[in-house]
Design a protein around this motif. Structure first.
Motif, PDB file in Angstrom:
ATOM      1  N   ALA A 105       8.106  66.693   7.336  1.00 31.57           N
ATOM      2  CA  ALA A 105       7.218  65.594   6.947  1.00 31.57           C
ATOM      3  C   ALA A 105       7.792  64.798   5.779  1.00 31.57           C
ATOM      4  O   ALA A 105       7.479  63.619   5.608  1.00 31.57           O
ATOM      5  CB  ALA A 105       5.833  66.138   6.578  1.00 31.57           C
ATOM      6  N   LEU A 106       8.647  65.432   4.988  1.00 31.95           N
ATOM      7  CA  LEU A 106       9.297  64.767   3.860  1.00 31.95           C
ATOM      8  C   LEU A 106      10.633  64.136   4.251  1.00 31.95           C
ATOM      9  O   LEU A 106      11.354  63.618   3.398  1.00 31.95           O
ATOM     10  CB  LEU A 106       9.514  65.763   2.717  1.00 31.95           C
ATOM     11  CG  LEU A 106       8.250  66.377   2.101  1.00 31.95           C
ATOM     12  CD1 LEU A 106       8.624  67.409   1.042  1.00 31.95           C
ATOM     13  CD2 LEU A 106       7.358  65.305   1.500  1.00 31.95           C
ATOM     14  N   GLY A 107      10.968  64.191   5.551  1.00 31.61           N
ATOM     15  CA  GLY A 107      12.202  63.586   6.030  1.00 31.61           C
ATOM     16  C   GLY A 107      13.427  64.469   5.900  1.00 31.61           C
ATOM     17  O   GLY A 107      14.552  63.986   6.067  1.00 31.61           O
ATOM     18  N   LEU A 108      13.236  65.748   5.630  1.00 34.81           N
ATOM     19  CA  LEU A 108      14.354  66.666   5.425  1.00 34.81           C
ATOM     20  C   LEU A 108      14.578  67.519   6.680  1.00 34.81           C
ATOM     21  O   LEU A 108      14.615  68.754   6.638  1.00 34.81           O
ATOM     22  CB  LEU A 108      14.082  67.550   4.208  1.00 34.81           C
ATOM     23  CG  LEU A 108      13.953  66.787   2.877  1.00 34.81           C
ATOM     24  CD1 LEU A 108      13.301  67.654   1.812  1.00 34.81           C
ATOM     25  CD2 LEU A 108      15.319  66.299   2.406  1.00 34.81           C
ATOM     26  N   HIS A 109      14.762  66.853   7.814  1.00 39.32           N
ATOM     27  CA  HIS A 109      14.841  67.530   9.101  1.00 39.32           C
ATOM     28  C   HIS A 109      16.003  68.524   9.200  1.00 39.32           C
ATOM     29  O   HIS A 109      15.813  69.651   9.687  1.00 39.32           O
ATOM     30  CB  HIS A 109      14.924  66.510  10.235  1.00 39.32           C
ATOM     31  CG  HIS A 109      13.686  65.704  10.404  1.00 39.32           C
ATOM     32  ND1 HIS A 109      13.372  64.636   9.577  1.00 39.32           N
ATOM     33  CD2 HIS A 109      12.664  65.814  11.290  1.00 39.32           C
ATOM     34  CE1 HIS A 109      12.215  64.117   9.943  1.00 39.32           C
ATOM     35  NE2 HIS A 109      11.767  64.811  10.981  1.00 39.32           N
ATOM     36  N   PRO A 110      17.247  68.149   8.791  1.00 40.74           N
ATOM     37  CA  PRO A 110      18.346  69.124   8.932  1.00 40.74           C
ATOM     38  C   PRO A 110      18.086  70.423   8.174  1.00 40.74           C
ATOM     39  O   PRO A 110      18.382  71.514   8.670  1.00 40.74           O
ATOM     40  CB  PRO A 110      19.555  68.370   8.364  1.00 40.74           C
ATOM     41  CG  PRO A 110      19.209  66.920   8.512  1.00 40.74           C
ATOM     42  CD  PRO A 110      17.740  66.861   8.287  1.00 40.74           C
TER      43      PRO A 110
END
Length: 445
Positions: free
Chosen positions: A304-309
């Motif tokens: 949700a914070l954009g830290l997918h990797p």
């Protein structure tokens, strides 16, 4: 009679005469109010014995006014139950600073706690919010008796101090202090009046969107599946929210640290990694979510914070360590894993609830937060992560060159990244991180 002898009254002197016989012994019930009064008096006298020491302790002297307010606070409490435990924790704060034994550790953990606490409660967006003593509350740490877990003494939102207990086994590795941001989350929920009620309303809305997928039920609760799912989540909510705060402060490092902690706890647990408590002796479910699915909630927060990797890798690592489990099993109080669970529910169902809940928690305004979104107050974004990675490289190089905006939370997170990259350099990382945290004291002014 010698000068230093004290006369002892005889029965005649005291007005009591005759032999004491069994028939004059009263009922126990008649003694209870006297005993309760004496106990309360003893606790009050203990309070009045310790609080005057504060002005004479260098590390606490600046907070003497807040400690004086504690006397006022406890005058309105009966010093039993949670309030008594809170007082005993505060007494330990005073005692440990009085002896000076932990003067190398407590100032550092204090800096972290105060930086995180004040970063939120003194945020410029909250300046006009009525918070009672909140903005002036003093967050302090102490070393608790437990060797393996942190604990928060949140108390009342009008309390002049906020206390966190640090486990003694975690003293000499900065990256193991990453539970402090989680504990600040507990304080946030308790210190903003009405916030917890709004969070519960968000949970109710999220639960309405998700079917309850129990695959088995042997419990004795007179709930349908939907109400049982709500029952479980209401008990889990406080820990889930504290995890969310920890991630908003320190990002992937928080998930790394919690995965480590879950493994630590698991070694002494009678339950499997995908087990949780749904007790018949307790009032309801255990307050800590099943470790297996809890790590997934945290990874979903990173996404949700954009830290997918980072989320993908940490979720993969978790499954590599503990395997793939399709459901969570709920056991009776103090049950062992070889007992038959009271209920089972799919991991998918629990993750769907969290997926529906999370946007409400971080993206919707809360009245208790001055009609701000939580993401307007604290977040871990790309800039924060770039800062953390830069600091981690410094720690690995034994360099203490940090930027003007590097805060304690960044150093805390960086210490975990550095340790995971090079565990053989643990001592160097710890020493460099402690020096960096000392420099963060300027943020507390």
């Amino acid at each position: 009679m010698l000068a230093d002898e004290t006369p002892v009254a005889s029965p005649d002197d005291s007005g009591q005469s005759g032999a004491i016989t069994p028939d004059v012994i009263p009922d126990l019930a008649s003694l209870e109010p006297f005993d309760e009064d004496l106990t309360a008096t003893g606790e009050r006298e203990d309070l009045e014995r310790w609080l005057p020491l504060v002005p004479g302790i260098p590390s606490l002297k600046q907070y003497a006014a807040q400690f004086e307010q504690l006397d006022e606070y406890f005058l309105t409490q009966d010093l039993s139950g949670e309030d008594l435990q809170l007082w005993r924790a505060i007494r330990e704060v005073i005692m440990q600073r009085l002896t000076g034994v932990y003067d190398d550790i407590l100032p550092l953990t204090d800096i972290i706690l105060q930086d995180l606490f004040h970063f939120l409660v003194r945020h410029e967006r909250l300046r006009g919010l009525r918070q009672g003593r909140l903005r002036k509350a003093v967050p302090l740490t102490f070393l608790g008796r437990s060797e393996d877990y942190y604990y928060t003494y949140a108390g009342d939102h009008d309390l002049p101090v906020a206390i966190v207990s640090i486990p003694q086994s975690r003293l000499h590795s900065v990256w193991n202090w990453l539970a402090i941001p989680h504990e600040v989350g507990h304080h946030a929920v308790n210190h903003f009046p009405g916030y917890e009620d709004e969070i519960k309303s968000s949970l109710i809305e999220a639960l309405r969107q998700v079917p309850a997928r129990f695959t088995e039920r042997r419990d004795a609760f007179e709930f349908d599946d939907a109400k049982l799912l709500a029952h479980i989540w209401f008990f889990w909510l406080d820990e889930v929210i504290a995890d969310l705060f920890g991630i908003l402060y320190t990002g992937p490092a928080q998930v790394m640290a919690r995965q480590d902690d879950f493994g630590w706890w698991q070694r002494g647990s009678p339950l499997p990694i995908n087990g949780a408590i749904l007790g018949s002796h307790l009032e309801g479910a255990g307050r800590h979510p099943a470790a297996y699915v809890r790590s997934f909630f945290q990874c979903d927060t990173l996404r949700a914070l954009g830290l997918h990797p980072w989320a993908d890798r940490l979720e993969q690592r978790w499954q590599e360590r503990w395997g793939v489990h399709e459901e969570i099993s709920f056991y009776d109080d103090l049950a062992s894993a070889d007992e038959v669970p009271l209920a089972c529910i799919s991991v998918t169902s629990l993750r769907e609830v969290y997926a529906a809940l999370l946007p409400r928690l971080i993206e919707q305004p809360f009245v208790a937060l001055g009609n701000n979104r939580l993401l307007d107050l604290i977040t871990y974004d790309a800039d924060d992560h770039e800062r953390v990675e830069r600091i981690a490289r410094c720690l690995l190089g034994g360099v203490c060159a940090f930027g003007r905006k590097d805060r304690a939370r960044h150093i805390l997170a960086a210490s975990r990244l550095a340790y995971e990259i090079a565990p053989s350099q643990a001592r160097q990382i710890h020493v460099a991180a402690t020096l960096a945290i000392q420099a963060c004291r300027e943020w507390l002014k």
